[in-house]
Scaffold this motif. Structure first.
Motif, PDB file in Angstrom:
ATOM      1  N   ASN A 109     -14.117 -21.591  10.402  1.00 50.35           N
ATOM      2  CA  ASN A 109     -13.100 -22.029   9.441  1.00 50.35           C
ATOM      3  C   ASN A 109     -11.733 -22.076  10.126  1.00 50.35           C
ATOM      4  N   ARG A 110     -11.218 -23.306  10.317  1.00 50.90           N
ATOM      5  CA  ARG A 110      -9.978 -23.482  11.079  1.00 50.90           C
ATOM      6  C   ARG A 110      -8.767 -22.845  10.400  1.00 50.90           C
ATOM      7  N   TYR A 111      -8.757 -22.850   9.080  1.00 48.20           N
ATOM      8  CA  TYR A 111      -7.578 -22.367   8.361  1.00 48.20           C
ATOM      9  C   TYR A 111      -7.539 -20.842   8.289  1.00 48.20           C
ATOM     10  N   LYS A 112      -8.705 -20.241   8.144  1.00 45.96           N
ATOM     11  CA  LYS A 112      -8.772 -18.776   8.241  1.00 45.96           C
ATOM     12  C   LYS A 112      -8.403 -18.340   9.660  1.00 45.96           C
ATOM     13  N   LEU A 113      -8.850 -19.127  10.638  1.00 50.35           N
ATOM     14  CA  LEU A 113      -8.571 -18.826  12.038  1.00 50.35           C
ATOM     15  C   LEU A 113      -7.070 -18.851  12.316  1.00 50.35           C
ATOM     16  N   LYS A 114      -6.398 -19.884  11.822  1.00 46.27           N
ATOM     17  CA  LYS A 114      -4.947 -19.987  12.035  1.00 46.27           C
ATOM     18  C   LYS A 114      -4.208 -18.856  11.335  1.00 46.27           C
ATOM     19  N   HIS A 115      -4.697 -18.505  10.142  1.00 45.97           N
ATOM     20  CA  HIS A 115      -4.071 -17.412   9.396  1.00 45.97           C
ATOM     21  C   HIS A 115      -4.208 -16.090  10.150  1.00 45.97           C
TER      22      HIS A 115
ATOM     23  N   GLU B 139      -6.976 -31.703  12.562  1.00 47.44           N
ATOM     24  CA  GLU B 139      -6.510 -32.969  12.029  1.00 47.44           C
ATOM     25  C   GLU B 139      -5.726 -32.719  10.751  1.00 47.44           C
ATOM     26  N   LEU B 140      -4.709 -33.561  10.527  1.00 46.35           N
ATOM     27  CA  LEU B 140      -3.905 -33.435   9.324  1.00 46.35           C
ATOM     28  C   LEU B 140      -4.736 -33.870   8.123  1.00 46.35           C
ATOM     29  N   LEU B 141      -4.606 -33.128   7.039  1.00 46.76           N
ATOM     30  CA  LEU B 141      -5.360 -33.437   5.827  1.00 46.76           C
ATOM     31  C   LEU B 141      -4.525 -34.299   4.893  1.00 46.76           C
ATOM     32  N   THR B 142      -5.190 -35.185   4.174  1.00 49.19           N
ATOM     33  CA  THR B 142      -4.508 -35.960   3.139  1.00 49.19           C
ATOM     34  C   THR B 142      -4.387 -35.092   1.884  1.00 49.19           C
ATOM     35  N   LYS B 143      -3.580 -35.542   0.938  1.00 49.30           N
ATOM     36  CA  LYS B 143      -3.406 -34.781  -0.299  1.00 49.30           C
ATOM     37  C   LYS B 143      -4.711 -34.680  -1.083  1.00 49.30           C
ATOM     38  N   ASP B 144      -5.478 -35.763  -1.074  1.00 48.26           N
ATOM     39  CA  ASP B 144      -6.762 -35.744  -1.792  1.00 48.26           C
ATOM     40  C   ASP B 144      -7.724 -34.742  -1.158  1.00 48.26           C
ATOM     41  N   GLU B 145      -7.683 -34.641   0.177  1.00 54.32           N
ATOM     42  CA  GLU B 145      -8.551 -33.677   0.864  1.00 54.32           C
ATOM     43  C   GLU B 145      -8.108 -32.245   0.562  1.00 54.32           C
ATOM     44  N   ILE B 146      -6.790 -32.034   0.484  1.00 56.97           N
ATOM     45  CA  ILE B 146      -6.282 -30.701   0.136  1.00 56.97           C
ATOM     46  C   ILE B 146      -6.711 -30.335  -1.283  1.00 56.97           C
TER      47      ILE B 146
ATOM     48  N   THR C 224      -9.348 -31.372  -2.814  1.00 57.74           N
ATOM     49  CA  THR C 224     -10.780 -31.066  -2.780  1.00 57.74           C
ATOM     50  C   THR C 224     -11.011 -29.642  -2.296  1.00 57.74           C
ATOM     51  N   ILE C 225     -10.260 -29.237  -1.273  1.00 56.46           N
ATOM     52  CA  ILE C 225     -10.381 -27.863  -0.748  1.00 56.46           C
ATOM     53  C   ILE C 225     -10.015 -26.854  -1.831  1.00 56.46           C
ATOM     54  N   ILE C 226      -8.936 -27.144  -2.562  1.00 54.97           N
ATOM     55  CA  ILE C 226      -8.486 -26.237  -3.626  1.00 54.97           C
ATOM     56  C   ILE C 226      -9.548 -26.115  -4.712  1.00 54.97           C
ATOM     57  N   LYS C 227     -10.115 -27.249  -5.108  1.00 51.92           N
ATOM     58  CA  LYS C 227     -11.122 -27.233  -6.173  1.00 51.92           C
ATOM     59  C   LYS C 227     -12.402 -26.534  -5.722  1.00 51.92           C
ATOM     60  N   GLU C 228     -12.748 -26.701  -4.448  1.00 54.13           N
ATOM     61  CA  GLU C 228     -13.946 -26.027  -3.931  1.00 54.13           C
ATOM     62  C   GLU C 228     -13.724 -24.526  -3.786  1.00 54.13           C
ATOM     63  N   SER C 229     -12.448 -24.118  -3.693  1.00 52.02           N
ATOM     64  CA  SER C 229     -12.119 -22.692  -3.579  1.00 52.02           C
ATOM     65  C   SER C 229     -11.709 -22.109  -4.920  1.00 52.02           C
ATOM     66  N   SER C 230     -11.999 -22.846  -6.009  1.00 52.93           N
ATOM     67  CA  SER C 230     -11.522 -22.432  -7.333  1.00 52.93           C
ATOM     68  C   SER C 230     -12.104 -21.098  -7.789  1.00 52.93           C
ATOM     69  N   TYR C 231     -13.265 -20.725  -7.243  1.00 54.30           N
ATOM     70  CA  TYR C 231     -13.850 -19.437  -7.649  1.00 54.30           C
ATOM     71  C   TYR C 231     -13.016 -18.262  -7.137  1.00 54.30           C
ATOM     72  N   LYS C 232     -12.140 -18.526  -6.165  1.00 52.56           N
ATOM     73  CA  LYS C 232     -11.255 -17.473  -5.647  1.00 52.56           C
ATOM     74  C   LYS C 232      -9.851 -17.562  -6.244  1.00 52.56           C
ATOM     75  N   LEU C 233      -9.582 -18.664  -6.955  1.00 50.16           N
ATOM     76  CA  LEU C 233      -8.259 -18.876  -7.545  1.00 50.16           C
ATOM     77  C   LEU C 233      -8.370 -18.890  -9.062  1.00 50.16           C
TER      78      LEU C 233
END
Length: 415
Positions: free
Chosen positions: A34-40, A167-174, A176-185
Motif C-alpha cells: 500500500n503506497r499511501y500507508k508506506l508514505k505515511h 502516479e497522481l490520482l484523479t478526483k474520481d479515483e480519490i 473511489t478510495i474513500i468509498k472503499e475505505s468507508s468501513y473505517k470512516l
C-alpha cells in the motif's frame, strides 16, 4: 555435485525451493504494498518504511535483483533435480525431473507464495526489506548490467523509462478510495470529503438564494417600512439598494443596527453610513474558488450577477459550507419537501433540483434548469395548469398548485 549422496541433494533442493518461494513472495509483496500507508509511515520516521520506499521507488533495480536471485536458485534447483533423477532412474529420469520440478515450482514456489503475498503485502514487504535493501547494494554492479541491457531492449521498442511509483490520482479515483475505505470512516466524514471534492464542479448559481427570495431594503422606502424589515429579518446581513436590486449600495449588518440604536433612532443616513461595500460574484464561479476568495478577502456574502451585470441571486459562506457538511437548518426543507408515501413527495417549485437529488437520493436531470419549476417549464415548454400530469425519465409529475405563472407545488413519484 554428482559426488554428493541422494539425501544431501534432496536437502539442497528443498532449501532452493524455499528460497525460490521467498523471492517470488517478496516480489509480489513489494510491488503490491500500500503506497499511501508506506508514505505515511515514512513521514513518521519508520526505518522499515524507508527501506521499502527505496525499493518501491526503484522498481527496475528491485525487480532485477529479485529475478537474478530467483532465476539462479531455480536453475540450480533444476540442475540438482536432474542429477537426482539420473541417479534414481538413469537417462529417462531427465524427463521425469522436468515434469515434477515444473509442478513443484509452480505450486510451492510461485502460485502459493505469490497468492499469500498478494493477500498480505504489508505484512511481508517490511520484514523482507531487511534482506533486499543491503542485498541491492551488494549485487548493484550485476543488477546495473542487467538493467542496462533491459533498458536498451525497451528503447529499441520505443519504450522510455518512467518512474510511476506514485502516479497522481484523479478526483474520481480519490472518491473511489474513500468509498472503499468507508468501513473505517464514519458515514458523515465520508460524505463531507466527497462533497468537498465535488465543490469545484458546483457553480455559485446552483446554490444561490434566488433574486425573488432575497430579503432586502430599498433605501427610498419610508423609514417605518425599512425598520420593520430590519426587525423582522432573521438574517445577519441585509442587502440595501436604491429603487432596484441591480443598484446595490451594500450590506447592512445587524450588529451595526445595534450601534445605530445606541446613538438614537434609525435613519436612512445612518444606514447608508453603516453599510459594508457591495460585493459581486460572476454566476459561473465555482464554489471552491468562491470559498477561497471569501477566506482571502474576509467576506461572508456576495451578490451573484450574470453576464449582463444583473443580480440573479445571493450566496453566503453558509451556503457553501452547507454543500460540504449538509443543511444547518432542515426545518425549511422539511416544509418544502413533504413525504406523501414511500416514493411520492410534495415539493415546492422553488426548491433546487440538486437539493432534491441529494436529500432523496434521486437522479432528476440537471441541465439548464436549476429549480423544480424551471425543470417543469423546460420540459413542457409552456406554463402548465393545475392537474397536469407528465413523466420525466422515471419520475411522474403532477401539478398541484399554480400561482402567478409559477409552479408552487408539484407531486413527484419515483417509478
Amino acid at each position: 555435485m554428482t559426488d554428493l549422496d541422494i539425501n544431501s541433494l534432496f536437502i539442497i533442493l528443498i532449501i532452493l525451493l524455499f528460497l525460490s518461494a521467498f523471492f517470488s513472495g517478496s516480489e509480489t509483496s513489494l510491488m503490491s504494498v500500500n503506497r499511501y500507508k508506506l508514505k505515511h509511515k515514512h513521514k513518521e520516521g519508520d526505518r522499515s518504511a524507508k527501506r521499502v520506499l527505496f525499493l518501491v521507488n526503484n522498481p527496475d533495480k528491485t525487480l532485477g535483483l529479485i529475478l537474478l536471485l530467483n532465476n539462479f536458485v531455480n536453475i540450480l534447483a533444476s540442475a540438482i533435480s536432474t542429477v537426482i533423477a539420473i541417479k534414481l532412474y538413469g537417462d529417462s529420469g531427465i524427463a521425469i525431473s522436468a515434469g515434477v520440478l515444473t509442478f513443484v515450482i509452480l505450486v510451492f514456489s510461485e502460485v502459493t507464495p505469490k497468492t499469500f503475498a498478494a493477500l498480505y503485502p504489508d505484512k511481508i514487504a517490511y520484514p523482507v526489506s531487511l534482506f533486499f535493501y543491503p542485498a541491492l547494494k551488494i549485487f548493484y554492479p550485476i543488477v546495473s548490467i542487467i538493467n542496462f541491457f533491459s533498458k536498451s531492449l525497451l528503447l529499441l521498442f520505443g519504450v522510455k523509462d518512467k518512474n510511476t511509483a506514485f502516479e497522481l490520482l484523479t478526483k474520481d479515483e480519490i472518491k473511489t478510495i474513500i468509498k472503499e475505505s468507508s468501513y473505517k470512516l464514519p458515514k458523515f466524514y465520508e460524505e463531507m470529503i466527497v462533497n468537498l471534492l465535488d465543490l469545484e464542479k458546483v457553480k455559485v448559481e446552483d446554490t444561490m438564494i434566488p433574486r425573488n427570495e432575497i430579503i432586502s431594503i430599498d433605501i427610498n422606502n419610508k423609514i417605518d417600512q425599512i425598520s420593520e424589515i430590519i426587525l423582522n429579518c432573521k438574517h445577519t446581513r441585509i442587502p440595501v439598494y436604491k429603487d432596484d436590486l441591480n443598484t446595490l449600495e451594500g450590506f447592512l449588518h445587524k450588529r451595526k443596527v445595534i450601534e445605530i440604536l445606541k446613538n438614537g433612532d434609525i435613519t436612512k443616513e445612518k444606514i447608508l453610513e453603516s453599510l459594508n461595500p457591495a460585493y459581486f460574484i460572476p454566476e459561473d464561479t465555482s464554489l471552491l474558488s468562491q470559498l477561497i476568495t471569501f477566506k482571502k478577502e474576509k467576506k461572508r456574502i456576495g451578490c451573484v450577477v450574470d453576464e449582463y451585470g444583473d443580480v440573479k441571486g445571493m450566496v453566503t459562506l453558509d451556503d457553501i459550507l452547507e454543500e460540504i457538511v449538509g443543511e444547518f437548518n432542515t426545518t425549511d426543507k422539511q416544509t418544502e419537501i413533504q413525504k406523501i408515501s414511500e416514493q411520492s413527495y410534495l415539493i415546492d417549485g422553488s426548491v433546487n433540483i440538486r437539493e432534491v437529488n441529494r436529500m432523496l437520493v434521486w437522479k432528476l436531470p440537471e441541465s439548464n434548469a436549476k429549480t423544480i419549476n424551471g425543470l417543469i417549464l423546460e420540459y413542457l415548454e409552456n406554463i402548465p395548469t393545475q392537474g397536469t400530469s407528465f413523466q420525466i425519465e422515471n419520475y411522474h409529475f403532477e401539478i398541484i398548485n399554480i400561482k402567478n405563472n409559477f409552479v408552487k407545488n408539484v407531486k413527484i413519484t419515483k417509478k
